[in-house]
Motif scaffolding. Sequence first.
Motif, short mmCIF file in Angstrom:
data_model
loop_
_atom_site.label_atom_id
_atom_site.label_comp_id
_atom_site.label_asym_id
_atom_site.label_seq_id
_atom_site.Cartn_x
_atom_site.Cartn_y
_atom_site.Cartn_z
N ASP B 96 0.83 -1.20 0.00
CA ASP B 96 0.00 0.00 0.00
C ASP B 96 0.86 1.25 0.00
OD1 ASP B 96 -2.81 1.00 0.18
OD2 ASP B 96 -1.98 1.99 1.96
N ASN B 97 2.01 1.16 0.66
CA ASN B 97 2.92 2.31 0.67
C ASN B 97 3.55 2.54 -0.70
OD1 ASN B 97 4.30 4.45 2.03
ND2 ASN B 97 6.14 3.19 2.05
N CYS B 98 3.82 1.44 -1.42
CA CYS B 98 4.39 1.58 -2.77
C CYS B 98 3.38 2.20 -3.73
CB CYS B 98 4.81 0.21 -3.32
SG CYS B 98 6.31 -0.42 -2.56
N MET B 99 2.11 1.90 -3.54
CA MET B 99 1.07 2.46 -4.42
C MET B 99 -0.25 2.45 -3.65
SD MET B 99 0.84 3.70 -7.53
CE MET B 99 2.04 2.98 -8.64
N SER B 170 -8.52 3.38 17.06
CA SER B 170 -7.76 4.60 17.37
C SER B 170 -6.52 4.65 16.49
CB SER B 170 -7.36 4.63 18.84
OG SER B 170 -6.19 3.87 19.04
N ASN B 171 -5.76 5.71 16.65
CA ASN B 171 -4.51 5.82 15.89
C ASN B 171 -3.34 5.18 16.63
OD1 ASN B 171 -5.53 7.19 13.63
ND2 ASN B 171 -5.54 9.13 14.78
N CYS B 328 4.50 6.67 13.57
CA CYS B 328 4.89 5.57 12.68
C CYS B 328 4.60 5.89 11.22
CB CYS B 328 4.10 4.31 13.02
SG CYS B 328 4.35 3.74 14.70
N GLY B 329 4.09 7.09 10.92
CA GLY B 329 3.49 7.27 9.61
C GLY B 329 2.13 6.60 9.62
N PRO B 330 1.60 6.26 8.47
CA PRO B 330 0.23 5.73 8.45
C PRO B 330 0.14 4.21 8.65
CG PRO B 330 0.97 6.20 6.23
CD PRO B 330 2.12 6.55 7.13
N TYR B 331 1.25 3.56 8.92
CA TYR B 331 1.26 2.10 9.06
C TYR B 331 1.86 1.70 10.40
CZ TYR B 331 0.72 2.66 4.02
OH TYR B 331 0.29 3.05 2.78
N ALA B 332 1.42 0.57 10.90
CA ALA B 332 1.88 0.08 12.20
C ALA B 332 3.40 -0.10 12.20
CB ALA B 332 1.19 -1.22 12.54
N LEU B 360 -0.22 6.32 14.71
CA LEU B 360 -0.37 6.58 13.27
C LEU B 360 -0.61 8.06 13.02
CD1 LEU B 360 -2.66 3.62 12.06
CD2 LEU B 360 -0.17 3.69 12.35
N VAL B 361 0.06 8.58 12.00
CA VAL B 361 -0.13 9.98 11.57
C VAL B 361 -0.08 10.02 10.05
CG1 VAL B 361 0.86 11.06 13.64
CG2 VAL B 361 2.36 10.42 11.73
#
Lengths: 286, 754, 158
Positions: B96-99, B170-171, B328-332, B360-361
């Motif tokens: 998902d991070n790649c695309m 939650s985040n 963490c960015g948007p991923y765990a 997550l942010v």
Amino acid sequence: MRYIRPLSIEDAVGTLASSARTAAILAGGSDLLVRMKGGFVEPDLIVDIKAVPGLGDVQETAEGFRIGAAVPSAVLGENTALKKAWPGVVEAARLIGSKQVQGRCTIVGNLCNASPAADSVPAMVAAGAKAVIVGPSGRRTIPVETVPAGPGRTTLAKGEIIEAILLDKRPPHAGDAYLRFIPRTEMDIAVVSAGVNLTLDEKGAVKTARVALGAAAPTVLLVEEAAEVLVGSKLDEATLERLAKVCSGACRPIDDKRGTIEFRRKVAGVLARRAAVTAYQRAGGK
Amino acid sequence: MNFDPRYSTRNFTAVGTRPIRPDGIDKVTGRARYGADFNMAGQLVGRILRSPHAHAKIKKIDTSKAEKLPGVKAVITAADLPDHTNGDAAMYDILDNCMARKKALYDGHAVAAVAAIDARTARQALKLIEVDYEVLAHVTDVDEAMKHGAPLINDAVFTEGLEEKPVKPSNVTKRSQFGHGDVHAGFGHADFVVERSFRTEQTHQGYIEPHACVASANADGTADLWVCTQGHFVYRQHCAQLLGMDASKLRVTSSEIGGGFGGKTHVWAEPVALALSRKAGRPVKLVMTRDEVFRASGPTSATSIDVRIGARKDGTITAAEATLRYSCGPYAGSWAEVGAMTSFACYRLENVKTVGYEVLVNRPKTAAYRAPSAPMAAFAVESAIDELAKMVGMDPVDFRIKNAAQEGTRSSYGPVYGPIGIGPTLEAVKNHPHMKAPLGKNQGRGMACGFWFNFGGQTCTDLNIGMDGSVSLAVGTIDVGGSRASLSLIAAEELGIAYEHVKAVVADTSSLGYNDMTDGSRGTFSTSMATISAARNAIRTLRERAAQMWDISVDDVAWEHGHAVARGEKHGNLGKLSLKEIAAASGTTGGPIAGHSELVADGAGVSFATHICDIEVDPETGATRVLRYTVVQDAGKAVHPTYVEGQYQGGAAQGIGWALNEEYIYGKDGRLQNAGFLDYRIPVCSDLPMIDTQILEIPNPNHPYGVRGVGETSIVPPLAAIANALSNAAGVRMTHIPMSPPRVLAALEAAREG
Amino acid sequence: MAGVAVSTTINGDSVEYLCQPDETLLEVLRDRLGLTGAKEGCGTGDCGACSVILDGRLVCSCLVLGAEAEGRQVETVEGMAHGEQLHPLQQKFLEHAALQCGICTPGFLIAAKDLLAKNPSPTEEEIRFGLAGNLCRCTGYDKIVRAVQDAANMMRGA
């Protein structure tokens, strides 16, 4: 897209004036190429003015100095007479970018890029420099502070080129200085800056003064009140305090990635004060 | 094969010398080939379209206009990267991070890509791709993201590690906890307690070489990938899995790498390049711009940390506690967990508790950066320790010596330490001339300690002896800063031959067994262990061949200083056979001579460092200048001391940049404002003094030569060392990194007013 | 877009090429002429990895158009050694381990060559400010500065 290298200023002006689409003037390219790389501009025509005779020269004339639009900052730093007469302008020009950028960038480009943080502009404004503009309707000479209209905008009309910057011959007991604040020791854009230009009378009191601040407002600020504070003084502590206060008060800065309003206000005063002391010493004051 | 990795003392001949690195000449002549320096016939230029929004639902992507542009050979979206991850959540995140598949999760998130005949056409094509976004509320700040009512980045996330399973998403993806004893009781025994909250901003590894690769997918299902990476075997596995191929059909060749520091341990654009190549039927070169590097790769966590430490009047720490929140960015991720583990690792503590929250942010996926998560925790803890020492009335070095962990100490994260270097680095600092040098006006001195685990991992090495007696060493760990030199020294040492007769190369993924990547300071530690093992295996064969040549039992042949030596009275007239002589005869004694090694390098010794820093503050502007800097660190055994010094100096410089100026600056719109080297300010040459180093050698008992990893620990102490120096210079305690001039000036003004 | 025909001199050799008007000298060197020693670290003049010397002036080749090289002299890292004889700076960079990853090295070598041509006896401070336009993320600059100092000594025959 086309690239042309005119051999006369008339050719350059004619081409720019008759160009139907977006045209860009290329001298040092240190702003233009960055903008092109980022996709912010896509000119249809690039007019490289470096082959125009005279634009690459620094001339010492009876009235002072004439600095061609294509003279890189590094060359200014190698001109002993210019450095002696206008050390503040030269040191400001030598603060633009890295050594690499110095080999290309020009003070005219710095002026026309119209960034409020341009290093050479406050120094030129303090120095009372003038810009010689050539356009379809001929030549005109205007004070440099009237060139930028706002961030990224100038008052130049279509087809107009700044051909040279003029600096006056120096009277005795004159000195100028430029200081900027950057977080690192090199390579940064000024967070805030100050240029001060002084002439002294025989007794060492300030006769005339010009104080300019950079990155303190949408365009470089010529702070006349600050000059009034200095005139007649010998830069005693109280005068310097007032100078700093007036300069801080004159700022209309913004908060951005490079600094805060409070920081710019405070440091504008500090730099103006320090630059004034240096200019005073250069003018022979004690 | 039996390999005994235990340390034994020896007199080194090659190890510890400082020869010129084997890859040096190519690097000073411009011949070395990095990621972007490789080209293939018929290659296309790949480029990626990225989200301008921090958080947005992707409603529709229309690529038809781009596809029709002459010169465009392929356009892909997430639909061209079908999900082959089979429930592997971590791999799905990478995919998902790649695309981006359903939502763009940060400014810079890839949403589509093109391959075209040249860069201009590719750029034009990107403008013709129409993406219909539904912009969503975003959150980029770590503390804001934890608040109730914050925009949810992934509504399927329920915090793990809580006693009760939460009912609402939650985040916060995970809570983790470490420690032992009873901190409540411990604080009860304290005469002094320091309690403070700290923040650190997000930084980037800042390698000078942008990510670059050339991908060539063939119609028969095989593919080649040339790429700058810290781990080509890992890239192979990830790319193969994401593209649904057999790993063995993808050959990955690592280019020279222009810096990584953890940022090139993760695939970003490589699966995209392979997918483009597969669709276009031609090789595709994909090179990130600097803007893309900042917006879409790399960064560390931004953090928010609370620390509380108590001590008795005699300087004994009675309890220590920390709560760490890491973005963490948007991923765990497990970034806070690692921070929680490292926080108090330098100290001998009866009562300690650390709690980490992964948050997550809407920022790029956090990646490792040199001792990942440790510098922020050390900043908070070492600042508080300094303050506590002052309250107790002890010298900060003596206070740390009194509480330093030792052999046998149970670490704050669990294991019991073997022989370690924290005490010796502190003693060395205490006695260092730097600590006694005079200081001027507005100048201050600070010191701080740092810890890093180090890592071993899977390693495979081939050592081949040519018929002329020269040695080819093929390793599978990327050389990020001189390891081919250190590994050649190791091979020369073990075989007893000259360094010049060993040539080390990094083999591609089809030529060698799996290797973990160069991370965790494992390059020289683990691959030297594998090289020693391979060399010992080669020596066994060399002895056998010598025995055969002499027609005696191999048991009577020893290996000494590069020669087979016949042992015992009865062989007294046999003399010696050199490696070269045995190699020359190999064609008639059984064929090529080689040594191989496949192992898991366990027992990476933990690493400690203590740094000293002098700085000067301009009280009118908040500008700071580092005047003098000293690094003292345990290397176990410095194989090539010059490159060990280089690691110490480089880590310190990165830490100085982090401490003073580097930070990601996001606007209210959630977009990154300083995605370039102009305003992401890494230190320039004129910002720094010489960086003095002192190498301590406390042998790692789990490595034959005593080697420990040295690459990462040096970035851990600088943040706190500088904060402590600033506190001593200007009397202000900085709790927010970076200590940029506006922040320092604001603190000074506040102190003057207060 | 009309191609521009350019005749120039690179490392003493006459070279002719056709380039696009907006193509940088760095792109020409790397993609058209196979001279990949100059690196693109940023493309905006902030890192110095693409440094070349143009008519005796140090410049970032990413901030020069390929078309501008017409009739001029370009020096790149590929021209520093004479056959097998390394330039003293190259030799000293190796001896001092003034490189780790090496991506910034060509730019540093060119910048240092320009620096020593203009100032054969620089102080440490002059070296540091003279090389401030070149970013290195690996070394902390310590060994680079020492290598330049040592090369300067060697070149002065000291």
